[in-house]
Structure formats: structure tokens, C-alpha cells
Design an enzyme around this catalytic site. Structure first.
Site, PDB file in Angstrom:
ATOM      1  N   SER A  76      22.854  12.513 -39.439  1.00 42.60           N
ATOM      2  CA  SER A  76      21.793  12.634 -38.526  1.00 42.60           C
ATOM      3  C   SER A  76      20.830  11.294 -38.739  1.00 42.60           C
ATOM      4  O   SER A  76      21.423  10.330 -38.542  1.00 42.60           O
ATOM      5  CB  SER A  76      21.000  13.945 -38.571  1.00 42.60           C
ATOM      6  N   ASP A  78      27.557  18.477 -29.879  1.00 42.99           N
ATOM      7  CA  ASP A  78      26.492  17.751 -30.770  1.00 42.99           C
ATOM      8  C   ASP A  78      25.475  17.016 -29.854  1.00 42.99           C
ATOM      9  O   ASP A  78      25.742  16.153 -29.213  1.00 42.99           O
ATOM     10  CB  ASP A  78      26.767  16.935 -31.794  1.00 42.99           C
TER      11      ASP A  78
END
Length: 664
Positions: free
Chosen positions: A446, A498
């Protein structure tokens, strides 16, 4: 939609948003009215007790008041059901009904006080059942009044009095009226200040310095720019998302052209390379996940983690010079040891220090892969969120790149912080002194994946054999020239749909445009869209085929915004373009189109089971390209596909499958 205008200001609620809450209140009021009517009928001749006269009057007035409220709510719900999202014409009488409903709160408030006084009067000696019913009635009145006040606070728009002053870009702003220009400037400044106050309120628990204040202003400007050009309320966005999800699922169910499908062929040289990278990614994802420390370890081991960590809290730990930042009870470091399987002596440096633009990381020796691993933590605190949202662009100049490009400002500053620690503090020198033959590998998930990528670009000249594995990095990270430059040494791993991997300002503008288009031109009332959408998200089924004004129009006509669509744009955003004109050149200069780093491995579910299915999920992986992530996909898994445990599970599944194939 557009936002309801009452009391001379716009509110963050549409005239078609009263159907569901109104229906719920109508049900409660009907049950309440029937209960009071039954009570009054049964005890009609039994009001001779002390205080009974007042009780009789109270019940009669309450019945009349409830009947009036029920009639108004019924009319409110009926009118709110009329028309469509972009056609509020049939609901033009709703503000008058709303004024009437709000006026009825005054007698209800007074009568709630009268009921409370009657119940608390010690001289009243009526039947116990009657007293209990009145107590319930008083409580119900106060609960409804309190929730109404809370609802008004929630839908209050601080800029409601300013929205109507935005000027369309089609209007000639030659500022013969410098007053108009000044007014628009003032409105924008007010909007930025409102967003800044909201962000400060959310971050009230963290210590705020100059970096925070600069970040607050930058993020407030970002939100103001994004939200100021449309007349959407939250329920419109929810309806748009559910419509987009169903439309997207219908398109995915259509058969694809053979050239669009990439097969996982064991005989392919490309696939051999993919298998090697998947094995490496599965190994290094453990380090990226471990960087989250005890929160991730407890999340993935909820029943045993505390017992395991409590046994390590009193053990010896490396000297204080090896660890910076707070690690109370040794929980963070203990979790990292458990997840990586390394020994104390394998860690060169661990930093738990966390501020805006300064994120935790650790440096360790990985003897299995003969690598010095720098693992950067992802988003886990308010400071990290502020770093994520500092989405302005910065120039990054490199000697060996012909076209130096833009990078995400917040992530670049975080990478600069780690770069200074690694180089200036001699951490990497110390690591290579211990293991000079090892290679350097940088990993992160991330925010950590984005930071690891930029850090790898900075260190590439000094360490030519460097490798970087970025797991679920943010989409708006590098300009095209830098993204192409990193394909030699960075591998990005993305799972499914995602959201974060597709998150960039141009993609967000594209999502806004799609929401406005599909919502503005749907011919169904909003409450039907939301009810059907909730059912579809929870229980699945076939996507609903909502008719729209887009049906039957030829492709050339679709390139022009429709009238209903135009009516929802308060003023045209620089990045709100027609379908034909979309390109990165049309993005706002402040937010140019940015891309994912390096080569991209896209992991998707091989076969999707139903929402209530609990069978094991099988994955397939393939090399992908940037265009696959140029649009945000709506799905219940758009957030869960980003989670580190899901990424690790997918990589382990693929790695085990590859291992079993080799053994066969």
C-alpha cells in the site's frame, strides 16, 4: 438530486431521500397511534384517578397530533417517490410538506414535556399499565426529536448558502463584473477552509506542526476541487455506485475476444519468469506484512496472538540504538519476529517512528534469499492517511532518465525520509559490511509499496542490482517516463479489483463522470435503485437492467453530455471531459495522470463463487499493463482485495500450486 433547497440554502440531501426514512417513521407512528387508540378505548371510562383528567386530554391531543403527523409523513413519502433522480419536477411541492412536518415538531416537543411532567408528578395514582404506556410514549417522542436533530446536523451543508454562486465555465467571465470574480474567489476560499476544518477535527488527536498545517491545506484544496463542481448528495453517489457495479458485472459476463485472454501456459518463457517472480513475491510479502507489527499479527491470529506475544515481551531485545520509536511491551518487534521467522541478530535497524511524511520501516538480513531487505510499513495511522492524501505532484530528477517526471508528493517525502536514514545514518553501509555479497531488496504494501518504489528509484544508481516488490501500491504514483524506467527493477503485485491500485485524480474524475452520467439518465426512482442494489450486493443474482435515457442512442450522440447530466454540474471541472476527449492531457495540471510502478502482476480469482459461498478461492496470475488499471472498478471486494492478508493468501496459493506442479 439536486440538493434540496429549504430555508434559502442547499442541504446535503435530495428531495427523493425521504422515502426510506419516511417509511420507517411512518411504520413507527402507525404502531404508536394504534397503541394509544387501543389504550384510550380500553380505559375510556377509567380516567377518574388523580391526574386522570389531564391524562385523558393528553391522550386525545396525542391521537390528533399523531394522526396529523402520519398524514404529513404519508404525503411526504408519496411525493418523494415521484419522478426520477434527475427529474425533481414532480417533487416540487415537497419543501412545503417539509415545512409543515417541521412545524409539527413544536407541538410534539411541547406535548413530550407535558407527558414527562405528568409521569413525574407524584400525585398521579392511575393504573400502572397506563403510566407505563405514557412513559414509553414520552421516551419515543424524545428519541424521535433527538434523532431528527442529529439528522439535520448530518445533512447540514456549511456551503449550502454559497453553492448557487458557482459560475458555469460557459459563462463569459470577462470580469466587467470584477465583483463576480471576487465572489467566486471568496466561495472557493470558504470551501477550502470548511474542508480544512473538517480534516483538523478528524485529526484532533494528533500533535499538529507546520507539516500538518501545510498538508491540511493541500488536502482541503484537493477535496474542494473534486467535490465543488457537482450537485450530488451522498445517496446519489450510493445509487451511482450500485448502478455502475451492476453495469460492470453485465459487461464482464459478456464473452471476451480470444486475444484479450492471457493463458497461464507452463511452456511459455514469459510464464516461467512469472512463476519465479510469484515465488519471490510470496516470500517478500511476509516482510511487507510484518512491517505492520502487532495490529496485523493480532488481526490474522485473533485467538493465539496475545498469548504468543506475551511470552516475548520480557525477553531481551536489541540495543536501543537498533530501534527508534515507541514499542511498548516489545509487541511490534515480537510480531515481526513471529511473521518473518528471523532471529534477533538478523535485524540491522528497526524504526517505529511515525509522523506525517515519516513512516516506520525495518532493515533485516534474509539469509534464505541472500538479501538485505528494507520493508516499509503501509497505512496504519492518521499521519499515514495524511501522507496518502498529500496528492500534489513533485518533480523527481534522475541522471539516467531522459524525461524526468512527476511523483506523488506525500509518498516522495516519505521516501526521502527513509533515504536519509539509510544513507546518512550509515544503515545500509552497516548491512553490507555484515553481508557484502547480499543483494538489496525493498518491499512494502500500500503506502509502503509506493514509498518502496520511489525509494528504489532513488537508490538505483548506487545499487544497480537492487530489486523492489511493491504490493498493492497506489495508482497515482509515477509519471509515464518514470513508470517505464522502473520496469527493469520493480514488480508491482495487484489482487483483483483493488481500489487503491486504481486510485488517482484522473481516475477519480472519471468515476465522478460515470456516476453523474448513469445517475442522471436512469429512469427509475432512487429508492428502487437503492433497494435493488442492496439486495444485489448481499444476495447476488442477475444484474438489474435499469432503463436509461442512454438506451437507443447512437455512439456519436453518447459523446455529448445529456441535458440531465449537464444540470448536475455546478461548473465544469477542468478534468470533466466528454468520452471522446479523455486523455491525460486533459487532466488538471495540478494532478497529471500518474501510473503504477514497474512491471505489473495481476492476480484474479479463477472462478467467483456466490456471495454466501465459503469454498476456497482459486487464483490465477498474469502479467498486465497500465491500461487495465485506468478505471476504478466497483465491487464488494474493491477494499478487501487491497488488504495485506488477502494479498499474502493469494500469493501463497499460487506459490503452492506452482510447487505442486513441479513435484508432479
Amino acid at each position: 438530486m439536486p440538493g434540496l433547497v429549504v430555508f434559502g440554502r442547499r442541504w446535503a440531501i435530495g428531495s427523493d431521500d425521504f422515502v426510506l426514512p419516511g417509511a420507517f417513521e411512518l411504520f413507527v407512528r402507525l404502531v404508536w397511534w394504534i397503541g394509544i387508540l387501543v389504550l384510550y378505548t380500553v380505559h375510556k371510562g377509567q380516567f377518574n384517578c388523580p391526574g386522570g383528567g389531564l391524562l385523558r386530554s393528553y391522550l386525545l391531543v396525542l391521537l390528533i397530533l399523531l394522526a396529523s403527523i402520519i398524514c404529513v409523513i404519508s404525503a411526504l413519502v408519496y411525493i418523494s417517490m415521484q419522478g426520477t433522480i434527475s427529474n425533481p419536477g414532480p417533487r416540487k411541492s415537497l419543501p412545503k410538506l417539509l415545512y409543515t412536518r417541521l412545524l409539527l415538531y413544536f407541538p410534539e416537543f411541547i406535548w413530550a414535556i407535558v407527558g414527562a411532567v405528568w409521569v413525574s408528578d407524584s400525585s398521579v395514582h392511575c393504573e400502572k399499565t397506563v403510566i407505563n404506556v405514557i412513559i414509553v410514549t414520552v421516551i419515543a417522542s424524545w428519541v424521535i426529536i433527538i434523532f431528527t436533530v442529529i439528522g439535520i446536523v448530518i445533512v447540514f451543508d456549511p456551503l449550502g448558502g454559497k453553492k448557487t454562486f458557482y459560475l458555469p465555465t460557459s459563462v463569459n467571465r470577462n470580469l466587467e463584473s470584477s465583483q463576480s470574480g471576487q465572489l467566486l474567489y471568496n466561495v472557493k476560499n470558504t470551501a477550502t477552509r470548511v474542508w480544512e476544518k473538517r480534516i483538523r477535527l478528524l485529526c484532533c488527536c494528533i500533535v499538529q506542526d507546520d507539516d500538518h498545517r501545510v498538508a491540511f491545506t493541500s488536502i482541503a484544496e484537493l477535496f474542494r476541487t473534486y467535490f465543488s463542481d457537482t450537485d450530488l448528495v451522498p445517496s446519489d453517489i450510493a445509487a451511482g455506485l450500485t448502478l455502475l457495479h451492476q453495469e460492470q458485472d453485465k459487461m464482464e459476463s459478456c464473452p471476451k475476444d480470444p486475444e484479450e485472454v492471457l493463458c497461464h501456459s507452463p511452456s511459455s518463457l514469459v510464464t516461467d519468469d512469472l512463476d519465479v517472480e510469484l515465488e519471490n513475491a510470496a516470500h517478500y510479502m511476509l516482510f511487507a506484512a510484518a512491517a505492520y507489527g502487532w495490529p496485523y499479527y493480532i488481526y490474522t491470529n485473533p485467538f493465539t496472538a496475545l498469548c504468543k506475544l506475551s511470552g516475548d515481551c520480557c525477553r531481551n531485545r536489541p540495543t536501543d540504538s537498533d530501534i527508534t520509536g515507541s514499542d511498548r511491551h516489545n509487541f511490534h518487534f515480537g510480531s515481526i519476529l513471529k511473521m518473518t521467522g528471523l532471529q534477533y541478530r538478523d535485524f540491522i535497524h528497526i524504526s517505529f517512528h511515525n509522523k506525517i511524511y515519516e513512516i516506520p520501516f525495518f532493515v533485516a538480513l534474509d539469509h534464505k534469499k541472500e538479501a538485505i531487505v528494507v520493508a516499509v510499513r503501509g497505512t496504519l495511522s492518521f499521519e499515514d492517511v495524511l501522507t496518502d492524501l498529500s496528492a500534489d505532484c513533485e518533480d523527481l530528477t534522475l541522471e539516467d532518465v531522459l524525461e524526468n517526471g512527476f511523483v506523488h508528493k506525500g509518498i516522495t517525502q516519505a521516501a526521502n525520509y527513509i533515504y536519509r536514514k539509510l544513507i546518512n545514518d550509515g544503515i545500509l553501509n552497516q548491512a553490507f559490511t555484515i553481508a557484502p555479497e547480499y543483494k538489496l531488496v525493498i518491499v512494502g504494501h500500500s503506502l509502503g509499496g509506493g514509498t518502496a518504489s520511489v525509494l528504489a528509484i532513488m537508490l538505483r544508481n548506487s545499487f544497480p542490482t537492487l530489486r523492489c516488490y511493491a504490493f498493492s501500491p497506489p495508482g497515482g504514483l509515477l509519471s509515464k517516463s518514470l513508470a517505464d524506467h522502473t520496469k527493469h527493477f520493480i514488480v508491482s503485485v495487484i489482487v483483483g479489483k483493488d481500489l487503491v491500485a486504481r486510485l488517482s485524480m484522473p481516475n477519480m474524475e472519471d468515476l465522478k463522470r460515470r456516476i453523474v452520467r448513469i445517475v442522471a439518465n436512469c429512469n427509475r426512482p432512487k429508492y428502487q435503485i437503492l433497494l435493488r442494489g442492496c439486495w444485489y450486493e448481499v444476495f447476488g443474482g442477475d444484474p438489474d437492467n435499469f432503463p436509461t435515457e442512454l438506451d437507443g442512442r447512437n455512439q456519436s450522440a453518447l459523446t455529448q453530455p445529456l441535458l440531465a447530466e449537464e444540470s448536475l454540474m455546478v461548473h465544469r471541472s477542468p478534468s470533466y471531459n466528454t468520452l471522446e476527449d479523455e486523455s491525460h492531457l486533459n487532466s488538471p495540471p495540478q494532478y497529471p495522470r500518474l501510473y503504477l510502478p514497474g512491471r505489473i502482476i495481476h492476480i484474479v480469482e479463477e472462478s467467483s463463487c456466490s456471495r454466501l459461498c465459503s469454498s476456497d478461492i482459486k487464483y490465477t496470475a498474469r502479467w498486465s499493463n497500465q491500461t487495465v488499471f485506468s478505471s476504478i472498478l466497483i465491487s464488494p471486494k474493491m477494499v478487501t482485495d487491497h488488504m495485506p492478508d488477502v494479498v499474502l493468501k493469494a500469493l501463497n496459493s499460487l506459490s503452492q500450486e506452482h510447487g505442486s506442479c513441479i513435484s508432479c
